[in-house]
Motif scaffolding. Sequence first.
Motif, PDB file in Angstrom:
ATOM      1  N   HIS A  93      -7.021   1.618   8.622  1.00 30.73           N
ATOM      2  CA  HIS A  93      -6.744   0.203   8.363  1.00 30.73           C
ATOM      3  C   HIS A  93      -6.660  -0.072   6.863  1.00 30.73           C
ATOM      4  O   HIS A  93      -5.781  -0.796   6.406  1.00 30.73           O
ATOM      5  CB  HIS A  93      -7.826  -0.681   8.996  1.00 30.73           C
ATOM      6  N   HIS A  94      -7.578   0.501   6.109  1.00 30.20           N
ATOM      7  CA  HIS A  94      -7.544   0.282   4.662  1.00 30.20           C
ATOM      8  C   HIS A  94      -6.254   0.841   4.045  1.00 30.20           C
ATOM      9  O   HIS A  94      -5.640   0.204   3.190  1.00 30.20           O
ATOM     10  CB  HIS A  94      -8.764   0.915   3.997  1.00 30.20           C
ATOM     11  N   TRP A 116      -3.492  -1.399   2.045  1.00 31.52           N
ATOM     12  CA  TRP A 116      -3.164  -1.057   0.656  1.00 31.52           C
ATOM     13  C   TRP A 116      -1.679  -0.723   0.518  1.00 31.52           C
ATOM     14  O   TRP A 116      -1.032  -1.079  -0.473  1.00 31.52           O
ATOM     15  CB  TRP A 116      -4.010   0.116   0.162  1.00 31.52           C
ATOM     16  N   ILE A 160     -11.343   2.957  10.378  1.00 28.69           N
ATOM     17  CA  ILE A 160     -11.572   2.108   9.197  1.00 28.69           C
ATOM     18  C   ILE A 160     -10.704   2.567   8.034  1.00 28.69           C
ATOM     19  O   ILE A 160     -10.048   1.751   7.378  1.00 28.69           O
ATOM     20  CB  ILE A 160     -13.064   2.123   8.823  1.00 28.69           C
ATOM     21  N   LEU A 203     -10.612  -6.703  -4.459  1.00 31.99           N
ATOM     22  CA  LEU A 203     -11.776  -5.903  -4.104  1.00 31.99           C
ATOM     23  C   LEU A 203     -13.072  -6.668  -4.374  1.00 31.99           C
ATOM     24  O   LEU A 203     -13.986  -6.677  -3.540  1.00 31.99           O
ATOM     25  CB  LEU A 203     -11.765  -4.588  -4.889  1.00 31.99           C
TER      26      LEU A 203
END
Length: 86
Positions: free
Chosen positions: A47-48, A52, A44, A6
């Motif tokens: 996709h995250h 993850w 968005i 991150l």
Amino acid sequence: MSSTVLAAGGLFHLVRGPTKLEDSEGTARKFGYTWTDERQLTLILGHHLLFWGVGALALDILVECVIKDDQGQIIAQFNFLEGLST
């Protein structure tokens, strides 16, 4: 580990990334957003969540691997953090 990823992503966007993703080139342009565009925010977020999830699965596979015989008995067990045990 996830905090490092991150932080690296944040530093990349701070140093090399464009100020606005709408003004960027290539595929990064599709990640530009406004808070009122629900479809774009869903893209968005999706996709995250996928990235993850893949990362969590990879970490689970790397941390512990168990080898079993045909009857289901454990032959060898490898824990990435501790080493090989038989």
